[in-house]
Design a protein around this motif. Structure first.
Motif, PDB file in Angstrom:
ATOM      1  N   LEU A 332       0.870  -1.173   0.000  1.00 24.38           N
ATOM      2  CA  LEU A 332       0.000   0.000   0.000  1.00 24.38           C
ATOM      3  C   LEU A 332       0.907   1.223   0.000  1.00 24.38           C
ATOM      4  O   LEU A 332       1.768   1.368   0.868  1.00 24.38           O
ATOM      5  N   LEU A 333       0.727   2.093  -0.989  1.00 25.47           N
ATOM      6  CA  LEU A 333       1.559   3.286  -1.122  1.00 25.47           C
ATOM      7  C   LEU A 333       0.723   4.502  -0.752  1.00 25.47           C
ATOM      8  O   LEU A 333      -0.240   4.836  -1.444  1.00 25.47           O
ATOM      9  N   ASN A 334       1.081   5.152   0.335  1.00 25.38           N
ATOM     10  CA  ASN A 334       0.338   6.329   0.750  1.00 25.38           C
ATOM     11  C   ASN A 334       1.129   7.586   0.440  1.00 25.38           C
ATOM     12  O   ASN A 334       2.313   7.688   0.776  1.00 25.38           O
ATOM     13  N   SER A 335       0.463   8.563  -0.197  1.00 21.73           N
ATOM     14  CA  SER A 335       1.136   9.818  -0.520  1.00 21.73           C
ATOM     15  C   SER A 335       0.136  10.960  -0.467  1.00 21.73           C
ATOM     16  O   SER A 335      -1.077  10.748  -0.446  1.00 21.73           O
ATOM     17  N   ALA A 336       0.664  12.188  -0.440  1.00 24.69           N
ATOM     18  CA  ALA A 336      -0.099  13.436  -0.561  1.00 24.69           C
ATOM     19  C   ALA A 336      -0.866  13.834   0.688  1.00 24.69           C
ATOM     20  O   ALA A 336      -1.292  14.982   0.804  1.00 24.69           O
ATOM     21  N   ASP A 358       4.698   5.061   3.437  1.00 25.08           N
ATOM     22  CA  ASP A 358       4.358   6.476   3.330  1.00 25.08           C
ATOM     23  C   ASP A 358       5.389   7.172   2.467  1.00 25.08           C
ATOM     24  O   ASP A 358       6.599   7.014   2.677  1.00 25.08           O
ATOM     25  N   ILE A 359       4.918   7.961   1.514  1.00 25.17           N
ATOM     26  CA  ILE A 359       5.797   8.680   0.600  1.00 25.17           C
ATOM     27  C   ILE A 359       5.483  10.157   0.704  1.00 25.17           C
ATOM     28  O   ILE A 359       4.321  10.556   0.628  1.00 25.17           O
ATOM     29  N   LEU A 360       6.506  10.962   0.889  1.00 25.12           N
ATOM     30  CA  LEU A 360       6.302  12.399   0.913  1.00 25.12           C
ATOM     31  C   LEU A 360       7.093  13.015  -0.220  1.00 25.12           C
ATOM     32  O   LEU A 360       8.286  12.761  -0.378  1.00 25.12           O
ATOM     33  N   PHE A 378      10.960   9.825   8.821  1.00 26.75           N
ATOM     34  CA  PHE A 378      11.174   9.495   7.420  1.00 26.75           C
ATOM     35  C   PHE A 378      12.650   9.247   7.130  1.00 26.75           C
ATOM     36  O   PHE A 378      13.537   9.722   7.848  1.00 26.75           O
ATOM     37  N   LEU A 379      12.905   8.531   6.044  1.00 26.93           N
ATOM     38  CA  LEU A 379      14.249   8.308   5.533  1.00 26.93           C
ATOM     39  C   LEU A 379      14.436   9.077   4.244  1.00 26.93           C
ATOM     40  O   LEU A 379      13.554   9.060   3.372  1.00 26.93           O
TER      41      LEU A 379
END
Length: 565
Positions: A332-336, A358-360, A378-379
């Protein structure tokens, strides 16, 4: 967005390819994968199941339609804020035609751009005035708006109308999309050689001003947001290696976020670069969580992008009402937008075989930092850095300074269309490296992880203290009885600006309960001075915050409200 065989969130991240490194283009990759797996499913929506051979046929036909009407690319030099292409507007809900429009445009060396289907006439006219489309591909339900707005332009674009369930007849002067494709050749456009230097334009959502057209080279998209990379993060520059991975893959990407925004488009096109089948839920004009989960189960989806609580909460509720067999779902890719901690835990419990990443990032940067599961920090990803407050140097781990999240390493856009000043302000050179600084504030901690504080545009200066709206929103969304919350500032004689929260549902807890809940997690100055409750959704169709609505609701408050301490 991360694609098949994407690096783990904790994997070492090598530098992104430099502009002079070999790069690939979308049109060539799509043709190469199709040649290797012509009979594999490429696209599924409702009762339509298309193979790679069929999609290739249709995208070639669209490319030939565009070329027959004189569209293409002009050679010569141009500035970073200029486009040498003719432009194709994609004014569509999700569906096969959106993906065909993107890939078909690239096969014709035409630059596609996204159109927000929620725009009213004046907003659409402003967008078209900036983008100057030579062709518009649109669903029939938008025909009336297209007719009205085109009359206000000083150009006469090609109109390609896609039939839908609205029953709207063909607009005067428009071509029926299916009839135009049927009459065109299915051979590759003669004499056209797509290039990594060709452009794709991604218009921002306009949440911090008028929408801006971000100019992405296709080669940078492929190695950046499309993530055509090995597990160790190194870019793949050989077509045969991409094809070999695609042949092994057979991933299935279920795309629910609107493709009129970057996350949906990047997930779908990144999936295709990895040989995946792209799937759309039955409903594409809004989120129906039961429909989405039924589709995930039926089509054995392996990967699904989502957008914050606006997607996660309804998905959790749908799965709690009726569990599905989602054993195939691995990512599951979460962004925005963020997911509240409690909602995240429930989601992971309901889909135990999947990891949540989680992607920022932004339209201007692709993704900059990631975090896995319930990690709080975050990394940094390939090419990302945290700059000093004055944006003149990279911060070292542990420097106690609130800086700016930046992205470099080569796979970043050229600039903003028709906006040299904004391009210069956002795309900087630091220590000889070109970086993009979209506006997110961040702190680089001693262990190399990143603490993200949100967009500077949503920072509230109250009584001399800076408060990041997203921090307060996260706390509010975690309180019992609160489904969603947005936080903003409003003028205050006492504080300069005071914090106000807009939250749902309409029967959310009273002010005292909300303040007590916040007090357990926030300093006193960060606690909202007033609360506005609403039964309206606080999210746009892509799941992002609708701050315009929130401000409208705040401005409707009684002028005496919010005077507390």
């Amino acid at each position: 967005m991360p694609q098949p065989d994407a690096p783990r969130a904790d994997a070492p991240q090598p530098d992104a390819p430099q502009p002079d490194a070999p790069q690939l283009d979308l049109a060539t990759l799509h043709e190469a994968v199709a040649a290797a797996v012509p009979d594999r499913e490429c696209l599924v929506w409702r009762d339509r199941r298309m193979t790679w051979r069929e999609v290739t046929d249709r995208t070639r036909r669209l490319a030939n339609v565009l070329r027959a009407h004189g569209l293409g690319r002009r050679e010569g030099t141009h500035e970073p804020w200029e486009s040498p292409h003719d432009h194709l507007a994609l004014y569509l809900h999700n569906g096969p035609e959106y993906l065909e429009g993107l890939v078909g445009a690239h096969k014709a060396r035409v630059a596609p751009f996204n159109v927000n289907y929620r725009y009213v006439d004046d907003e659409l006219a402003q967008l078209f005035g900036d983008a100057r489309p030579r062709a518009i591909l649109y669903h029939a339900r938008f025909a009336g708006q297209v007719e009205r707005v085109v009359k206000r332009l000083d150009t006469d674009p090609l109109l390609l109308q896609v039939a839908d369930d609205s029953g709207t007849p063909l607009a005067p002067g428009a071509l029926d999309y299916e009839e135009a494709l049927a009459a065109a050749s299915a051979e590759p456009p003669a004499g056209v050689r797509p290039s990594p230097d060709d452009l794709q334009i991604l218009y921002t959502g306009g949440t911090t001003g008028l929408p801006k057209g971000v100019l992405w080279r296709v080669g940078d998209l492929v190695h950046g947001p499309f993530q055509v990379r090995r597990r160790d993060g190194s870019p793949i520059t050989d077509v045969d290696e991409v094809v070999a991975r695609a042949v092994r893959g057979e991933h299935r990407v279920l795309v629910a976020p609107p493709m009129m925004h970057g996350g949906g488009t990047w997930s779908a096109l990144g999936g295709w670069c990895g040989g995946a089948c792209v799937i759309f839920p039955h409903r594409v004009d809004g989120l129906d969580a039961d429909d989405l989960m039924d589709t995930a189960e039926r089509e054995r989806a392996t990967r699904m992008p989502i957008v914050g609580d606006a997607f996660a909460r309804p998905i959790v509720e749908a799965l709690e009402r009726r569990p599905r067999d989602l054993s195939s779902l691995r990512t599951l890719l979460n962004s925005a937008a963020g997911i509240s901690p409690g909602v995240k835990r429930r989601l992971l419990d309901l889909v135990p075989g999947a990891r949540l990443l989680d992607i920022l990032g932004s339209s201007e940067s692709g993704f900059s930092v990631t975090r896995l599961g319930t990690d709080a920090r975050f990394l940094l990803q390939s090419g990302a850095a945290v700059l000093s407050a004055d944006r003149t140097r990279r911060l070292a781990p542990g420097e106690d300074e609130m800086g700016w999240l930046a992205k470099g390493g080569g796979s970043i856009p050229l600039g903003y269309l028709n906006a040299p000043e904004k391009t210069a302000a956002t795309f900087l050179t630091v220590d000889g490296d070109r970086l993009v600084v979209p506006g997110d504030r961040a702190r680089l901690l001693a262990d190399g992880t990143v603490e993200v504080h949100g967009r500077d545009a949503t920072t509230i200066n109250t009584g001399g203290e800076k408060v990041f709206a997203e921090e307060v929103e996260t706390v509010l969304r975690g309180l019992p009885g609160v489904a969603d919350a947005l936080v903003l500032g409003r003028p205050s004689e006492r504080w300069g600006s005071e914090i106000v929260a807009v939250l749902g549902p309409a029967d959310a807890p009273d002010d005292a309960a909300l303040r007590d809940g916040c007090a357990a997690h926030l300093a006193r100055y960060k606690i909202p001075k007033a609360f506005v409750r609403t039964g309206r959704t606080l999210r746009l169709p892509n799941g992002k915050a609708d701050y315009a609505l929130a401000r409208e609701l705040v401005e409707a408050l009684d002028g005496t409200a919010g005077t507390g301490e």
